[in-house]
Design a protein around this motif. Structure first.
Motif, PDB file in Angstrom:
ATOM      1  N   VAL A   5     -93.051 -12.157 -17.581  1.00  0.00           N
ATOM      2  CA  VAL A   5     -91.836 -12.977 -17.668  1.00  0.00           C
ATOM      3  C   VAL A   5     -90.726 -12.182 -18.358  1.00  0.00           C
ATOM      4  O   VAL A   5     -89.551 -12.277 -17.986  1.00  0.00           O
ATOM      5  CB  VAL A   5     -92.139 -14.278 -18.451  1.00  0.00           C
ATOM      6  N   ASN A  52     -87.994  -9.646 -19.450  1.00  0.00           N
ATOM      7  CA  ASN A  52     -87.086  -8.887 -18.579  1.00  0.00           C
ATOM      8  C   ASN A  52     -86.939  -7.429 -18.959  1.00  0.00           C
ATOM      9  O   ASN A  52     -87.068  -7.099 -20.133  1.00  0.00           O
ATOM     10  CB  ASN A  52     -85.707  -9.563 -18.600  1.00  0.00           C
ATOM     11  N   MET A  77     -92.236 -12.717 -12.564  1.00  0.00           N
ATOM     12  CA  MET A  77     -91.792 -14.092 -12.296  1.00  0.00           C
ATOM     13  C   MET A  77     -90.434 -14.152 -11.590  1.00  0.00           C
ATOM     14  O   MET A  77     -89.424 -13.760 -12.159  1.00  0.00           O
ATOM     15  CB  MET A  77     -91.721 -14.884 -13.591  1.00  0.00           C
ATOM     16  N   HIS A  99     -85.748  -9.818  -9.878  1.00  0.00           N
ATOM     17  CA  HIS A  99     -85.254 -10.942 -10.690  1.00  0.00           C
ATOM     18  C   HIS A  99     -84.012 -10.438 -11.416  1.00  0.00           C
ATOM     19  O   HIS A  99     -84.044 -10.062 -12.588  1.00  0.00           O
ATOM     20  CB  HIS A  99     -86.329 -11.406 -11.685  1.00  0.00           C
ATOM     21  N   GLY A 105     -91.755 -17.299 -29.707  1.00  0.00           N
ATOM     22  CA  GLY A 105     -90.410 -17.381 -29.123  1.00  0.00           C
ATOM     23  C   GLY A 105     -90.147 -18.694 -28.415  1.00  0.00           C
ATOM     24  O   GLY A 105     -90.995 -19.586 -28.375  1.00  0.00           O
ATOM     25  N   GLN A 106     -88.964 -18.746 -27.798  1.00  0.00           N
ATOM     26  CA  GLN A 106     -88.541 -20.039 -27.244  1.00  0.00           C
ATOM     27  C   GLN A 106     -89.226 -20.407 -25.922  1.00  0.00           C
ATOM     28  O   GLN A 106     -89.523 -21.577 -25.700  1.00  0.00           O
ATOM     29  CB  GLN A 106     -87.027 -20.159 -27.170  1.00  0.00           C
ATOM     30  N   ILE A 107     -89.514 -19.461 -25.054  1.00  0.00           N
ATOM     31  CA  ILE A 107     -90.216 -19.823 -23.811  1.00  0.00           C
ATOM     32  C   ILE A 107     -91.642 -20.283 -24.146  1.00  0.00           C
ATOM     33  O   ILE A 107     -92.122 -21.299 -23.638  1.00  0.00           O
ATOM     34  CB  ILE A 107     -90.255 -18.637 -22.822  1.00  0.00           C
ATOM     35  N   MET A 109     -93.100 -12.102 -37.265  1.00  0.00           N
ATOM     36  CA  MET A 109     -93.088 -13.469 -36.732  1.00  0.00           C
ATOM     37  C   MET A 109     -94.364 -14.252 -37.051  1.00  0.00           C
ATOM     38  O   MET A 109     -94.534 -15.390 -36.586  1.00  0.00           O
ATOM     39  CB  MET A 109     -92.887 -13.434 -35.201  1.00  0.00           C
ATOM     40  N   ASP A 112     -97.686 -11.971 -31.220  1.00  0.00           N
ATOM     41  CA  ASP A 112     -96.278 -11.704 -31.549  1.00  0.00           C
ATOM     42  C   ASP A 112     -96.258 -10.537 -32.521  1.00  0.00           C
ATOM     43  O   ASP A 112     -97.303  -9.929 -32.799  1.00  0.00           O
ATOM     44  CB  ASP A 112     -95.564 -12.964 -32.095  1.00  0.00           C
ATOM     45  N   ILE A 113     -95.077 -10.179 -33.019  1.00  0.00           N
ATOM     46  CA  ILE A 113     -94.973  -9.012 -33.895  1.00  0.00           C
ATOM     47  C   ILE A 113     -95.138  -9.450 -35.360  1.00  0.00           C
ATOM     48  O   ILE A 113     -94.942 -10.636 -35.680  1.00  0.00           O
ATOM     49  CB  ILE A 113     -93.617  -8.287 -33.665  1.00  0.00           C
ATOM     50  N   VAL A 138     -94.655 -12.696 -22.065  1.00  0.00           N
ATOM     51  CA  VAL A 138     -93.328 -13.273 -22.284  1.00  0.00           C
ATOM     52  C   VAL A 138     -92.576 -12.474 -23.347  1.00  0.00           C
ATOM     53  O   VAL A 138     -91.346 -12.352 -23.295  1.00  0.00           O
ATOM     54  CB  VAL A 138     -93.474 -14.751 -22.747  1.00  0.00           C
ATOM     55  N   GLY A 139     -93.299 -11.907 -24.294  1.00  0.00           N
ATOM     56  CA  GLY A 139     -92.687 -11.281 -25.470  1.00  0.00           C
ATOM     57  C   GLY A 139     -91.828 -10.086 -25.124  1.00  0.00           C
ATOM     58  O   GLY A 139     -92.329  -9.074 -24.642  1.00  0.00           O
ATOM     59  N   MET A 198     -87.291  -8.698 -25.650  1.00  0.00           N
ATOM     60  CA  MET A 198     -85.947  -9.120 -26.075  1.00  0.00           C
ATOM     61  C   MET A 198     -85.226  -9.804 -24.901  1.00  0.00           C
ATOM     62  O   MET A 198     -85.268  -9.289 -23.783  1.00  0.00           O
ATOM     63  CB  MET A 198     -85.167  -7.870 -26.490  1.00  0.00           C
ATOM     64  N   GLY A 255     -95.211 -13.010 -27.173  1.00  0.00           N
ATOM     65  CA  GLY A 255     -93.937 -13.626 -27.558  1.00  0.00           C
ATOM     66  C   GLY A 255     -94.173 -15.081 -27.938  1.00  0.00           C
ATOM     67  O   GLY A 255     -93.344 -15.959 -27.720  1.00  0.00           O
ATOM     68  N   GLN A 269     -98.903  -2.894 -23.785  1.00  0.00           N
ATOM     69  CA  GLN A 269     -99.705  -4.057 -23.367  1.00  0.00           C
ATOM     70  C   GLN A 269    -100.530  -3.738 -22.125  1.00  0.00           C
ATOM     71  O   GLN A 269    -101.628  -4.272 -21.961  1.00  0.00           O
ATOM     72  CB  GLN A 269     -98.805  -5.277 -23.194  1.00  0.00           C
TER      73      GLN A 269
HETATM   74  P1  NAD Z   1     -87.335 -15.107 -27.694  1.00  0.00           P
HETATM   75  O1  NAD Z   1     -86.499 -14.063 -28.354  1.00  0.00           O
HETATM   76  O2  NAD Z   1     -87.147 -16.533 -28.065  1.00  0.00           O
HETATM   77  O3  NAD Z   1     -88.872 -14.775 -27.898  1.00  0.00           O
HETATM   78  C1  NAD Z   1     -89.382 -13.515 -27.658  1.00  0.00           C
HETATM   79  C2  NAD Z   1     -90.552 -13.325 -28.587  1.00  0.00           C
HETATM   80  O4  NAD Z   1     -91.181 -12.099 -28.242  1.00  0.00           O
HETATM   81  C3  NAD Z   1     -90.155 -13.221 -30.071  1.00  0.00           C
HETATM   82  O5  NAD Z   1     -90.933 -14.118 -30.851  1.00  0.00           O
HETATM   83  C4  NAD Z   1     -90.459 -11.774 -30.405  1.00  0.00           C
HETATM   84  O6  NAD Z   1     -90.836 -11.586 -31.757  1.00  0.00           O
HETATM   85  C5  NAD Z   1     -91.609 -11.501 -29.447  1.00  0.00           C
HETATM   86  N1  NAD Z   1     -91.897 -10.098 -29.229  1.00  0.00           N
HETATM   87  C6  NAD Z   1     -91.056  -9.044 -29.260  1.00  0.00           C
HETATM   88  N2  NAD Z   1     -91.741  -7.889 -29.099  1.00  0.00           N
HETATM   89  C7  NAD Z   1     -93.024  -8.232 -28.934  1.00  0.00           C
HETATM   90  C8  NAD Z   1     -94.212  -7.489 -28.735  1.00  0.00           C
HETATM   91  N3  NAD Z   1     -94.211  -6.147 -28.675  1.00  0.00           N
HETATM   92  N4  NAD Z   1     -95.388  -8.161 -28.618  1.00  0.00           N
HETATM   93  C9  NAD Z   1     -95.421  -9.498 -28.702  1.00  0.00           C
HETATM   94  N5  NAD Z   1     -94.327 -10.260 -28.910  1.00  0.00           N
HETATM   95  C10 NAD Z   1     -93.143  -9.628 -29.017  1.00  0.00           C
HETATM   96  O7  NAD Z   1     -87.142 -14.882 -26.117  1.00  0.00           O
HETATM   97  P2  NAD Z   1     -87.479 -15.885 -24.925  1.00  0.00           P
HETATM   98  O8  NAD Z   1     -86.300 -16.733 -24.676  1.00  0.00           O
HETATM   99  O9  NAD Z   1     -88.802 -16.505 -25.157  1.00  0.00           O
HETATM  100  O10 NAD Z   1     -87.523 -14.842 -23.707  1.00  0.00           O
HETATM  101  C11 NAD Z   1     -88.544 -13.889 -23.613  1.00  0.00           C
HETATM  102  C12 NAD Z   1     -88.281 -12.959 -22.433  1.00  0.00           C
HETATM  103  O11 NAD Z   1     -88.341 -13.669 -21.201  1.00  0.00           O
HETATM  104  C13 NAD Z   1     -86.902 -12.279 -22.451  1.00  0.00           C
HETATM  105  O12 NAD Z   1     -87.040 -10.935 -22.041  1.00  0.00           O
HETATM  106  C14 NAD Z   1     -86.125 -13.063 -21.407  1.00  0.00           C
HETATM  107  O13 NAD Z   1     -85.063 -12.319 -20.866  1.00  0.00           O
HETATM  108  C15 NAD Z   1     -87.214 -13.304 -20.392  1.00  0.00           C
HETATM  109  N6  NAD Z   1     -86.968 -14.379 -19.408  1.00  0.00           N
HETATM  110  C16 NAD Z   1     -87.406 -14.149 -18.127  1.00  0.00           C
HETATM  111  C17 NAD Z   1     -87.243 -15.127 -17.161  1.00  0.00           C
HETATM  112  C18 NAD Z   1     -87.706 -14.915 -15.739  1.00  0.00           C
HETATM  113  O14 NAD Z   1     -87.370 -15.745 -14.889  1.00  0.00           O
HETATM  114  N7  NAD Z   1     -88.447 -13.867 -15.405  1.00  0.00           N
HETATM  115  C19 NAD Z   1     -86.639 -16.342 -17.502  1.00  0.00           C
HETATM  116  C20 NAD Z   1     -86.208 -16.542 -18.811  1.00  0.00           C
HETATM  117  C21 NAD Z   1     -86.373 -15.532 -19.764  1.00  0.00           C
END
Ligand code: NAD
Ligand code: LMR
Length: 332
Positions: free
Chosen positions: A129, A131, A155, A187, A14-16, A46, A42-43, A87-88, A90, A11, A112
């Motif tokens: 990370v 969800n 996490m 979580h 993405g934003q994290i 992206m 990433d996919i 992290v990657g 939805m 991921g 993965q």
């Molecule tokens: P985001 O949408 O900004 O980024 C997610 C990225 O993952 C995207 O770039 C997407 O293209 C990529 N992705 C999707 N499928 C993929 C795959 N098969 N392989 C590789 N990359 C892939 O989301 P975000 O805000 O970065 O959040 C990511 C995840 O973390 C979400 O599921 C969110 O709910 C979770 N999260 C968990 C916690 C925690 O405390 N455990 C905290 C915050 C967010």
């Protein structure tokens, strides 16, 4: 200086990841003596965005950051990795529970897990990370049978940090004065943030948090619900899920796993249950853990009140339900 280690972040566009990558490159997680090669997965759609992230990583001009590999191929991303930040996935939107993401995300963690099994180091440390993090970690571990189950974690450190910050604010002390808050379970909104064994360092000495707060009604309802629903509150305000705090928590989790916890202190991590505290086996459950030599152990023999036990039962049951649903999704 040590040889570089390979570290994968999925991921990565993405934003994290955007907040996490700087911490990794700057040495805040694996330390100032440990160079790293970053594998960014990433996919395919992206990849252009990921090119921009790579440019920014180069422009950080940080000496610990050696190779950077952006890719959409799990086999390349997981090659010989010593640490994996999964992290990657939805993120949820307003009005959803995290488990509503199971159908969308569980397949990612199957694929993965298989890639880790084939390509990663056998001592790889995996932090999930994405969800629903606990159940995704369980699925990932099932599909990586050659890697010990103990190496897969989920996490709950963000919940711990939230709980610690809320307690510190209530008492009116700096956040680092509060120790040993526990997050039990999933979580999700059934997690149980528990301060029964937490302490606060005051000028008059180290005191138990419950007696310092001295308000069971607040501790058992307002505090618990605020932490359980904090992720949803951030989504309602930002229209996006937490990212800066999630990335910080991911760094905290991995750093403590790598370097250990101080004597008498613990942190919370989602780990495969061994049955401690009567929790069902084979769910990824958040426990207090103490860490030494890169190995964690669940902290034993903490007293559990009847109130706490009822909370642990609720979150265990949810994890068993999630596991059953994940298995159904994977069978389809
Ligand atoms: P985001 O949408 O900004 O980024 C997610 C990225 O993952 C995207 O770039 C997407 O293209 C990529 N992705 C999707 N499928 C993929 C795959 N098969 N392989 C590789 N990359 C892939 O989301 P975000 O805000 O970065 O959040 C990511 C995840 O973390 C979400 O599921 C969110 O709910 C979770 N999260 C968990 C916690 C925690 O405390 N455990 C905290 C915050 C967010
Ligand atoms: C969080 O706790 O902020 C994340 O898990 C995102 C969410 O869906 O709540």
């Amino acid at each position: 200086m040590a040889e570089p280690i390979n570290v994968v972040v999925t991921g990565a566009a993405g934003q994290i990841a955007y907040s996490l990558l700087y911490q990794l490159a700057a040495g805040s997680v694996f330390g100032p003596e440990q160079p790293i090669n970053l594998r960014l997965l990433d996919i395919p759609p992206m990849m252009k965005v990921l090119d921009g992230v790579v440019m920014e990583l180069q422009d950080l001009a940080l000496p610990l950051l050696r190779e950077i590999l952006p890719t959409a191929e799990p086999a390349k991303a997981f090659e010989n990795v010593a640490a994996a930040f999964l992290v990657g996935a939805m993120p949820r939107k307003e009005g959803m529970e995290r488990k509503d993401l199971l159908a969308a995300n569980v397949d990612i963690f199957k694929v993965q897990g298989e890639a880790l099994d084939k390509h990663a180091r056998k001592d790889v440390k995996v932090l999930v990370v994405g969800n629903p993090a606990n159940t995704n970690a369980l699925i990932c571990s099932h599909y990586a049978p050659s890697i010990p189950k103990e190496n897969f974690t989920a996490m709950t450190r963000l919940d711990q940090n939230r709980a610690q910050a809320a307690i510190a604010a209530r008492i009116g002390v700096q956040v680092d004065k509060v120790k040993n808050v526990i997050i039990w379970g999933n979580h999700s909104s059934t997690q149980y943030p528990d301060v029964a064994h937490a302490t606060v360092a005051l000028s008059s000495g180290v005191k138990p948090v419950p007696s310092e707060i001295n308000d069971d009604e607040w501790l058992n309802s307002t505090f618990v619900e605020t932490i359980q629903k904090r992720g949803a509150a951030v989504i309602a305000a930002r229209k996006m899920s937490s990212a800066m705090s999630a990335a910080k928590a991911a760094g905290d989790h991995m750093r403590d796993w790598w370097f250990g916890t101080k004597t008498g202190e613990w942190v919370s991590m989602g780990v495969v249950s061994d049955g401690s505290y009567g929790i069902p086996k084979d769910v990824v459950f958040s426990f207090p853990v103490a860490i030494k030599n890169k190995q964690y152990e669940i902290v034993q023999n903490l007293s559990i009140s009847n109130f706490a036990k009822s909370k642990l039962d609720v979150t265990s049951k949810e994890l068993e339900e999630e596991r059953a649903e994940a298995n159904n999704v994977l069978k389809k």
